[in-house]
Design a protein around this motif. Structure first.
Motif, PDB file in Angstrom:
ATOM      1  N   HIS A   1       6.761  54.646   6.099  1.00 49.58           N
ATOM      2  CA  HIS A   1       5.792  55.582   5.539  1.00 49.58           C
ATOM      3  C   HIS A   1       5.966  55.748   4.024  1.00 49.58           C
ATOM      4  O   HIS A   1       5.053  56.197   3.339  1.00 49.58           O
ATOM      5  CB  HIS A   1       5.924  56.941   6.221  1.00 49.58           C
ATOM      6  N   PHE A   2       7.145  55.391   3.529  1.00 51.11           N
ATOM      7  CA  PHE A   2       7.417  55.500   2.101  1.00 51.11           C
ATOM      8  C   PHE A   2       6.554  54.532   1.299  1.00 51.11           C
ATOM      9  O   PHE A   2       6.194  54.804   0.155  1.00 51.11           O
ATOM     10  CB  PHE A   2       8.903  55.217   1.858  1.00 51.11           C
ATOM     11  N   ASP A   3       6.186  53.414   1.908  1.00 49.21           N
ATOM     12  CA  ASP A   3       5.359  52.415   1.231  1.00 49.21           C
ATOM     13  C   ASP A   3       3.993  52.977   0.860  1.00 49.21           C
ATOM     14  O   ASP A   3       3.428  52.624  -0.175  1.00 49.21           O
ATOM     15  CB  ASP A   3       5.189  51.175   2.105  1.00 49.21           C
ATOM     16  N   ASN A   4       3.444  53.838   1.701  1.00 48.17           N
ATOM     17  CA  ASN A   4       2.137  54.421   1.416  1.00 48.17           C
ATOM     18  C   ASN A   4       2.164  55.271   0.155  1.00 48.17           C
ATOM     19  O   ASN A   4       1.193  55.293  -0.608  1.00 48.17           O
ATOM     20  CB  ASN A   4       1.665  55.260   2.606  1.00 48.17           C
ATOM     21  N   GLN A   5       3.273  55.972  -0.068  1.00 45.36           N
ATOM     22  CA  GLN A   5       3.393  56.782  -1.276  1.00 45.36           C
ATOM     23  C   GLN A   5       3.426  55.903  -2.517  1.00 45.36           C
ATOM     24  O   GLN A   5       2.786  56.208  -3.527  1.00 45.36           O
ATOM     25  CB  GLN A   5       4.662  57.635  -1.210  1.00 45.36           C
ATOM     26  N   ILE A   6       4.167  54.806  -2.437  1.00 49.80           N
ATOM     27  CA  ILE A   6       4.252  53.894  -3.583  1.00 49.80           C
ATOM     28  C   ILE A   6       2.898  53.271  -3.867  1.00 49.80           C
ATOM     29  O   ILE A   6       2.461  53.177  -5.023  1.00 49.80           O
ATOM     30  CB  ILE A   6       5.314  52.813  -3.323  1.00 49.80           C
ATOM     31  N   LYS A   7       2.177  52.831  -2.826  1.00 48.63           N
ATOM     32  CA  LYS A   7       0.854  52.233  -3.024  1.00 48.63           C
ATOM     33  C   LYS A   7      -0.107  53.223  -3.669  1.00 48.63           C
ATOM     34  O   LYS A   7      -0.885  52.859  -4.562  1.00 48.63           O
ATOM     35  CB  LYS A   7       0.305  51.737  -1.690  1.00 48.63           C
ATOM     36  N   THR A   8      -0.056  54.460  -3.234  1.00 49.27           N
ATOM     37  CA  THR A   8      -0.933  55.485  -3.813  1.00 49.27           C
ATOM     38  C   THR A   8      -0.630  55.700  -5.283  1.00 49.27           C
ATOM     39  O   THR A   8      -1.545  55.780  -6.113  1.00 49.27           O
ATOM     40  CB  THR A   8      -0.778  56.814  -3.050  1.00 49.27           C
TER      41      THR A   8
END
Length: 240
Positions: free
Chosen positions: A67-74
């Motif tokens: 789920h941490f990847d979604n924060q980075i993409k955003t």
């Protein structure tokens, strides 16, 4: 490991988490996961029955969670730089770089629709310093305004061919470009259009890109330090 050893580790896992978990849903494909041994720290691992990926029920470090990847993409799409993302998420810059490259490598470009009308243009930016120019050539679907393909290089025929060849395989109706001479040898005259205002949509997209991604700004201190990072950020912005 003996059966008693497994039971002891299972007991330690249950005591440390407060609950014994036999299965949970995979973070990637939402299928059922079953217990799959322990990691080096003695934590229970789980393996997805569908995609065969392994994971933990939860992580001490949030940077290891999918789920941490979604924060980075955003944050990448919002134009935050490497150090800005590190400050917001409280992680190191090297961790941010490593995660961005990993995220982008898992992204698949969309399938280009057949018989469509496209607009193709180039955008100049900098690599390493503000004296080294490099070009981002990309194409959008005139109907949906979505990016279909892109490439990074020196605006040579070979570099632009990697953008035009996938389009030609889809039997496009028209391809609008500016009057750059290289396009004459790459696009058949029957579908090549260079009329005035023909690439208005992609020219406006250029402005949007420069507004959203600081590394594409010209009269600032921002620039990409490597082609790999520029490519990774564009993959996330266009297709992530």
């Amino acid at each position: 490991m003996s059966e008693n050893g497994h039971e002891k580790r299972k007991e330690e896992y249950t005591c440390s988490t407060g609950v014994a978990i036999d299965s949970f849903l995979c973070s990637y494909c939402k299928s059922n996961c079953k217990r799959y041994g322990f990691n080096k720290a003695g934590k229970q691992r789980f393996r997805c029955k569908s995609c065969k990926r392994t994971s933990l029920a939860w992580y001490n470090s949030s940077t290891l969670s999918p789920h941490f990847d979604n924060q980075i993409k955003t944050l990448v799409k919002e134009g935050c730089g490497i150090r800005s993302i590190g400050r917001i998420l409280k992680i190191s810059a090297s961790t941010v770089i490593r995660r961005i490259k990993k995220i982008s490598s898992a992204i698949e470009p969309p399938v280009i629709a057949t018989g469509q009308t496209f607009e193709l243009d180039e955008l100049c930016t900098f690599i390493g310093n503000k004296r080294t120019l490099i070009w981002v050539a990309y194409v959008i679907d005139s109907a949906t305004k979505q990016v279909a393909a892109f490439n990074i290089g020196n605006r040579s025929v070979q570099m632009l061919a990697q953008v035009t060849e996938p389009l030609l395989r889809t039997s496009p109706a028209k391809i609008f470009t500016d009057k750059l001479l290289q396009y004459k040898s790459l696009i058949p005259p029957s579908i090549h259009v260079t009329k005035k205002y023909g690439i208005n949509h992609i020219e406006r997209k250029n402005l949007t890109l420069r507004t959203h991604l600081k590394r594409l700004n010209r009269r600032t201190i921002y620039f990409s330090k490597s082609v790999a990072m520029l490519h990774a950020c564009l993959m996330i912005y266009f297709f992530g």
